[in-house]
Design a protein around this motif. Sequence first.
Motif, PDB file in Angstrom:
ATOM      1  N   THR A  99      85.827  66.664  50.917  1.00  0.00           N
ATOM      2  CA  THR A  99      86.483  68.442  50.839  1.00  0.00           C
ATOM      3  C   THR A  99      85.179  68.797  52.070  1.00  0.00           C
ATOM      4  N   LYS A 100      85.625  70.128  52.489  1.00  0.00           N
ATOM      5  CA  LYS A 100      84.833  70.643  53.118  1.00  0.00           C
ATOM      6  C   LYS A 100      84.636  71.790  52.471  1.00  0.00           C
ATOM      7  N   VAL A 101      83.094  72.155  52.334  1.00  0.00           N
ATOM      8  CA  VAL A 101      82.017  73.625  52.621  1.00  0.00           C
ATOM      9  C   VAL A 101      81.334  73.944  52.487  1.00  0.00           C
ATOM     10  N   ARG A 102      81.479  75.566  53.202  1.00  0.00           N
ATOM     11  CA  ARG A 102      81.527  76.425  54.215  1.00  0.00           C
ATOM     12  C   ARG A 102      80.199  76.576  53.450  1.00  0.00           C
ATOM     13  N   VAL A 103      78.576  77.304  54.291  1.00  0.00           N
ATOM     14  CA  VAL A 103      77.601  77.301  53.955  1.00  0.00           C
ATOM     15  C   VAL A 103      77.369  78.331  54.929  1.00  0.00           C
ATOM     16  N   THR A 155      80.682  78.095  50.010  1.00  0.00           N
ATOM     17  CA  THR A 155      82.413  78.397  50.384  1.00  0.00           C
ATOM     18  C   THR A 155      83.142  77.509  49.875  1.00  0.00           C
ATOM     19  N   THR A 156      84.075  76.596  49.134  1.00  0.00           N
ATOM     20  CA  THR A 156      85.248  75.696  48.538  1.00  0.00           C
ATOM     21  C   THR A 156      86.375  76.041  49.668  1.00  0.00           C
ATOM     22  N   ALA A 157      87.153  74.578  50.406  1.00  0.00           N
ATOM     23  CA  ALA A 157      88.101  74.582  50.360  1.00  0.00           C
ATOM     24  C   ALA A 157      89.447  75.703  49.502  1.00  0.00           C
ATOM     25  N   ASP A 158      89.481  76.023  48.324  1.00  0.00           N
ATOM     26  CA  ASP A 158      90.050  76.718  47.892  1.00  0.00           C
ATOM     27  C   ASP A 158      90.439  78.108  48.015  1.00  0.00           C
ATOM     28  N   GLY A 159      88.261  78.686  48.684  1.00  0.00           N
ATOM     29  CA  GLY A 159      87.693  80.313  48.638  1.00  0.00           C
ATOM     30  C   GLY A 159      87.255  80.079  48.115  1.00  0.00           C
ATOM     31  N   SER A 160      87.147  79.466  46.080  1.00  0.00           N
ATOM     32  CA  SER A 160      85.967  79.589  45.680  1.00  0.00           C
ATOM     33  C   SER A 160      84.928  80.241  46.392  1.00  0.00           C
ATOM     34  N   ALA A 161      84.083  80.663  45.840  1.00  0.00           N
ATOM     35  CA  ALA A 161      82.515  80.947  46.126  1.00  0.00           C
ATOM     36  C   ALA A 161      81.050  80.767  44.727  1.00  0.00           C
ATOM     37  N   ALA A 162      80.174  80.436  44.999  1.00  0.00           N
ATOM     38  CA  ALA A 162      78.893  80.241  44.262  1.00  0.00           C
ATOM     39  C   ALA A 162      78.057  80.608  45.303  1.00  0.00           C
ATOM     40  N   VAL A 163      76.651  81.148  44.485  1.00  0.00           N
ATOM     41  CA  VAL A 163      76.245  81.901  45.064  1.00  0.00           C
ATOM     42  C   VAL A 163      74.797  81.102  44.685  1.00  0.00           C
ATOM     43  N   THR A 193      86.486  79.916  40.524  1.00  0.00           N
ATOM     44  CA  THR A 193      85.712  78.647  39.409  1.00  0.00           C
ATOM     45  C   THR A 193      85.274  77.763  40.889  1.00  0.00           C
ATOM     46  N   VAL A 194      83.855  77.513  40.226  1.00  0.00           N
ATOM     47  CA  VAL A 194      83.259  76.602  41.186  1.00  0.00           C
ATOM     48  C   VAL A 194      82.502  75.334  40.650  1.00  0.00           C
ATOM     49  N   ALA A 195      82.430  73.733  40.692  1.00  0.00           N
ATOM     50  CA  ALA A 195      82.347  73.105  40.152  1.00  0.00           C
ATOM     51  C   ALA A 195      81.050  72.688  40.361  1.00  0.00           C
ATOM     52  N   MET A 196      79.819  72.660  40.612  1.00  0.00           N
ATOM     53  CA  MET A 196      78.413  72.594  40.931  1.00  0.00           C
ATOM     54  C   MET A 196      77.812  71.308  39.783  1.00  0.00           C
ATOM     55  N   ARG A 197      76.935  70.771  40.948  1.00  0.00           N
ATOM     56  CA  ARG A 197      76.159  69.531  40.691  1.00  0.00           C
ATOM     57  C   ARG A 197      74.416  69.833  40.467  1.00  0.00           C
ATOM     58  N   ALA A 198      73.679  69.553  39.380  1.00  0.00           N
ATOM     59  CA  ALA A 198      72.664  69.762  39.681  1.00  0.00           C
ATOM     60  C   ALA A 198      72.364  68.028  39.377  1.00  0.00           C
ATOM     61  N   GLU A 199      70.879  67.718  40.559  1.00  0.00           N
ATOM     62  CA  GLU A 199      70.633  66.763  40.448  1.00  0.00           C
ATOM     63  C   GLU A 199      68.348  66.954  40.381  1.00  0.00           C
TER      64      GLU A 199
END
Length: 224
Positions: A63-67, A83-91, A117-123
């Motif tokens: 899935t494409k994510v715009r940065v 910004t995810t494919a469905d237009g949701s965004a997180a900063v 809403t954006v599903a996030m992952r931290a590693e």
Amino acid sequence: MPSRIEDYALIGDCETAALVSKDGSIDWLCWPRFDSAACFAALLGNADNGRWQIAPAAVGGETKVRVNRQYRRNTLVLETEFTTADGSAAVLIDFMPVRQGRSESRLIRLVVGKRGTVAMRAELIVRFGYGGWTPWVTRTENGDLLAIAGPDMLHLRTPVELRGERMTTVSDFIVSAGQRIPFVLTYPVALTDSRSGEWGRGAAIDGGVLAVVGLHHPQRGTVC
């Protein structure tokens, strides 16, 4: 694989500096000083050499994510908008406050929901000594995480749930519009018997961190 060198942005506290890639990964940080050994050194190898990534779970997938990235005016506060494919965004807001005599150095990462809403992952992969030392990881009574190897120690405080997977500290979480989720990583430059109280004040994740990000300039100009 590390990113191209031109894809990294720099943050710092005038006593050390970190390199942050476009995909939200801190791939280089010598801590607590410029001449210290690196605890994140993926820039020289791969993730096994240490890194700290916070990004949408879709980053790296099909899935494409715009940065888009920028610094806040006249500061080294870095803002990375996903910004995810469905237009949701997180900063993702990254910065290192100037120490101003404090006995610890802090790296603060704040995830802010902008749209949807954006599903996030931290590693988090801590490897002291340029990737040579895997730390012993434990929890404090209040759920904070400690990573210790020899004379080096890092302290992570965040409200999201953390778990261990294959020598990596992982968190999967959802951020919604208007929500703010902080991560505060601290290197205690000088340890004292009142450690827990001092770290609690220095790494507060409630109003203190939000006020610093929202109302003040943690640092101005360029790295000293």
